[in-house]
Design a protein around this motif. Structure first.
Motif, mmCIF file in Angstrom:
data_model
loop_
_atom_site.group_PDB
_atom_site.id
_atom_site.type_symbol
_atom_site.label_atom_id
_atom_site.label_comp_id
_atom_site.label_asym_id
_atom_site.label_seq_id
_atom_site.Cartn_x
_atom_site.Cartn_y
_atom_site.Cartn_z
ATOM 1 N N VAL A 81 0.869 -1.170 0.000
ATOM 2 C CA VAL A 81 0.000 0.000 0.000
ATOM 3 C C VAL A 81 0.911 1.226 0.000
ATOM 4 O O VAL A 81 1.998 1.194 0.576
ATOM 5 C CB VAL A 81 -0.963 0.024 1.220
ATOM 6 C CG1 VAL A 81 -0.211 0.137 2.521
ATOM 7 C CG2 VAL A 81 -1.991 1.120 1.085
ATOM 8 N N GLY A 82 0.472 2.288 -0.690
ATOM 9 C CA GLY A 82 1.314 3.479 -0.722
ATOM 10 C C GLY A 82 0.724 4.618 -1.523
ATOM 11 O O GLY A 82 -0.455 4.615 -1.896
ATOM 12 N N TYR A 83 1.553 5.575 -1.815
ATOM 13 C CA TYR A 83 1.184 6.808 -2.486
ATOM 14 C C TYR A 83 1.457 6.675 -3.988
ATOM 15 O O TYR A 83 2.516 6.211 -4.393
ATOM 16 C CB TYR A 83 1.989 7.962 -1.885
ATOM 17 C CG TYR A 83 1.709 9.295 -2.485
ATOM 18 C CD1 TYR A 83 0.446 9.860 -2.434
ATOM 19 C CD2 TYR A 83 2.722 10.020 -3.103
ATOM 20 C CE1 TYR A 83 0.192 11.098 -2.977
ATOM 21 C CE2 TYR A 83 2.477 11.263 -3.647
ATOM 22 C CZ TYR A 83 1.211 11.801 -3.587
ATOM 23 O OH TYR A 83 0.957 13.028 -4.141
ATOM 24 N N ASP A 84 0.503 7.101 -4.816
ATOM 25 C CA ASP A 84 0.561 6.933 -6.269
ATOM 26 C C ASP A 84 0.299 8.274 -6.952
ATOM 27 O O ASP A 84 -0.701 8.927 -6.659
ATOM 28 C CB ASP A 84 -0.507 5.912 -6.683
ATOM 29 C CG ASP A 84 -0.522 5.606 -8.165
ATOM 30 O OD1 ASP A 84 0.544 5.662 -8.805
ATOM 31 O OD2 ASP A 84 -1.605 5.285 -8.681
ATOM 32 N N VAL A 85 1.192 8.691 -7.855
ATOM 33 C CA VAL A 85 1.001 9.896 -8.663
ATOM 34 C C VAL A 85 1.135 9.503 -10.121
ATOM 35 O O VAL A 85 2.141 8.928 -10.526
ATOM 36 C CB VAL A 85 2.053 10.985 -8.342
ATOM 37 C CG1 VAL A 85 1.832 12.207 -9.223
ATOM 38 C CG2 VAL A 85 2.016 11.366 -6.890
ATOM 39 N N VAL A 86 0.111 9.813 -10.925
ATOM 40 C CA VAL A 86 0.128 9.493 -12.358
ATOM 41 C C VAL A 86 0.358 10.780 -13.134
ATOM 42 O O VAL A 86 -0.355 11.764 -12.935
ATOM 43 C CB VAL A 86 -1.194 8.816 -12.789
ATOM 44 C CG1 VAL A 86 -1.186 8.559 -14.286
ATOM 45 C CG2 VAL A 86 -1.402 7.519 -12.030
ATOM 46 N N LEU A 94 9.143 -6.549 6.277
ATOM 47 C CA LEU A 94 8.544 -5.265 5.922
ATOM 48 C C LEU A 94 9.428 -4.657 4.856
ATOM 49 O O LEU A 94 10.633 -4.907 4.827
ATOM 50 C CB LEU A 94 8.513 -4.322 7.128
ATOM 51 C CG LEU A 94 7.539 -4.637 8.236
ATOM 52 C CD1 LEU A 94 7.750 -3.671 9.391
ATOM 53 C CD2 LEU A 94 6.109 -4.549 7.738
ATOM 54 N N LYS A 95 8.832 -3.844 3.979
ATOM 55 C CA LYS A 95 9.661 -3.182 2.979
ATOM 56 C C LYS A 95 9.122 -1.800 2.671
ATOM 57 O O LYS A 95 7.939 -1.506 2.863
ATOM 58 C CB LYS A 95 9.755 -4.020 1.706
ATOM 59 C CG LYS A 95 8.527 -4.012 0.822
ATOM 60 C CD LYS A 95 8.807 -4.792 -0.446
ATOM 61 C CE LYS A 95 7.770 -4.529 -1.512
ATOM 62 N NZ LYS A 95 8.111 -5.200 -2.747
ATOM 63 N N GLY A 96 10.023 -0.959 2.208
ATOM 64 C CA GLY A 96 9.685 0.346 1.672
ATOM 65 C C GLY A 96 10.310 0.432 0.297
ATOM 66 O O GLY A 96 11.432 -0.050 0.090
ATOM 67 N N GLU A 97 9.582 1.016 -0.661
ATOM 68 C CA GLU A 97 10.061 0.989 -2.036
ATOM 69 C C GLU A 97 9.603 2.225 -2.798
ATOM 70 O O GLU A 97 8.482 2.690 -2.627
ATOM 71 C CB GLU A 97 9.511 -0.281 -2.701
ATOM 72 C CG GLU A 97 9.944 -0.513 -4.114
ATOM 73 C CD GLU A 97 9.417 -1.841 -4.629
ATOM 74 O OE1 GLU A 97 9.945 -2.899 -4.225
ATOM 75 O OE2 GLU A 97 8.461 -1.810 -5.436
ATOM 76 N N VAL A 154 5.731 2.938 -1.821
ATOM 77 C CA VAL A 154 4.872 1.934 -1.190
ATOM 78 C C VAL A 154 5.562 1.273 0.000
ATOM 79 O O VAL A 154 6.795 1.227 0.070
ATOM 80 C CB VAL A 154 4.421 0.841 -2.191
ATOM 81 C CG1 VAL A 154 3.608 1.441 -3.331
ATOM 82 C CG2 VAL A 154 5.592 0.061 -2.728
ATOM 83 N N ALA A 155 4.762 0.774 0.902
ATOM 84 C CA ALA A 155 5.219 -0.061 2.008
ATOM 85 C C ALA A 155 4.615 -1.443 1.813
ATOM 86 O O ALA A 155 3.511 -1.570 1.264
ATOM 87 C CB ALA A 155 4.785 0.522 3.343
ATOM 88 N N GLY A 156 5.316 -2.468 2.233
ATOM 89 C CA GLY A 156 4.811 -3.814 2.076
ATOM 90 C C GLY A 156 5.081 -4.676 3.292
ATOM 91 O O GLY A 156 5.990 -4.401 4.090
#
Length: 171
Positions: A35-40, A145-148, A164-166
């Motif tokens: 889940v995370g932040y998305d900019v198109v 856990l991850k950040g990407e 995103v974080a996972g």
């Protein structure tokens, strides 16, 4: 929304040392939720943003002191502007990384295909590529856990930037 996602990512990174154990494992099959932040980025339109979410799977193996892996992901997004909606995103690619203590620092690249829909006009698929980098932190032997950060570029000069974080499991 931007502040909420940034705060959630920061809290995840800062809280993870409390869960640490000594035996980190970064090889074998894995499954994860993101889940995370998305900019198109759409030419001629202000860049809409929203929340990206999805599931992924992969397989990592050790080779010559590095971790190599194959991965696939299907995701969606709440990103929209007017009647233009950023719909599902499929990704298939590879990653290469190095283990640093309880963490895996990695870079990734691969093929991505996104669907963009406009009310009353149907939708269109866009082929493209994705580049990214991240940090995966072992929570014991089989959880992480991850950040990407990832950048995708599609046909029609449409682009996407995501943070995103996972959370996932290794088997």
């Amino acid at each position: 929304m931007k502040r909420f996602v940034a705060a959630a990512l920061a809290a995840t990174v800062l809280a993870t040392p409390a869960f640490a154990q000594d035996d980190a494992n970064f090889t074998g099959p894995r499954v994860e939720a993101i889940v995370g932040y998305d900019v198109v980025g759409i030419p001629g339109v202000s860049d809409p943003d929203g929340v990206a979410y999805g599931v992924g799977l992969g397989y990592d193996f050790a080779a010559g002191g590095m971790i190599l892996g194959l991965e696939a992901e299907i995701a969606d997004s709440s990103t929209k502007i007017g009647d233009l909606v950023s719909d599902r995103d499929i990704y298939v690619g590879a990653r290469v990384g190095t283990v640093i203590g309880q963490s895996l620092l990695y870079a990734k690249a691969g093929y991505t295909n996104a669907r963009f829909e406009q009310d009353g006009f149907g939708g269109a698929n866009g082929d493209g590529f994705r580049l990214g980098a991240g940090l995966e932190y072992a929570l014991g032997n089989n959880m992480f856990l991850k950040g990407e950060y990832r950048y995708s570029n599609y046909e029609g000069d449409i682009s996407r930037n995501q943070v995103v974080a996972g959370f996932g499991f290794r088997f």
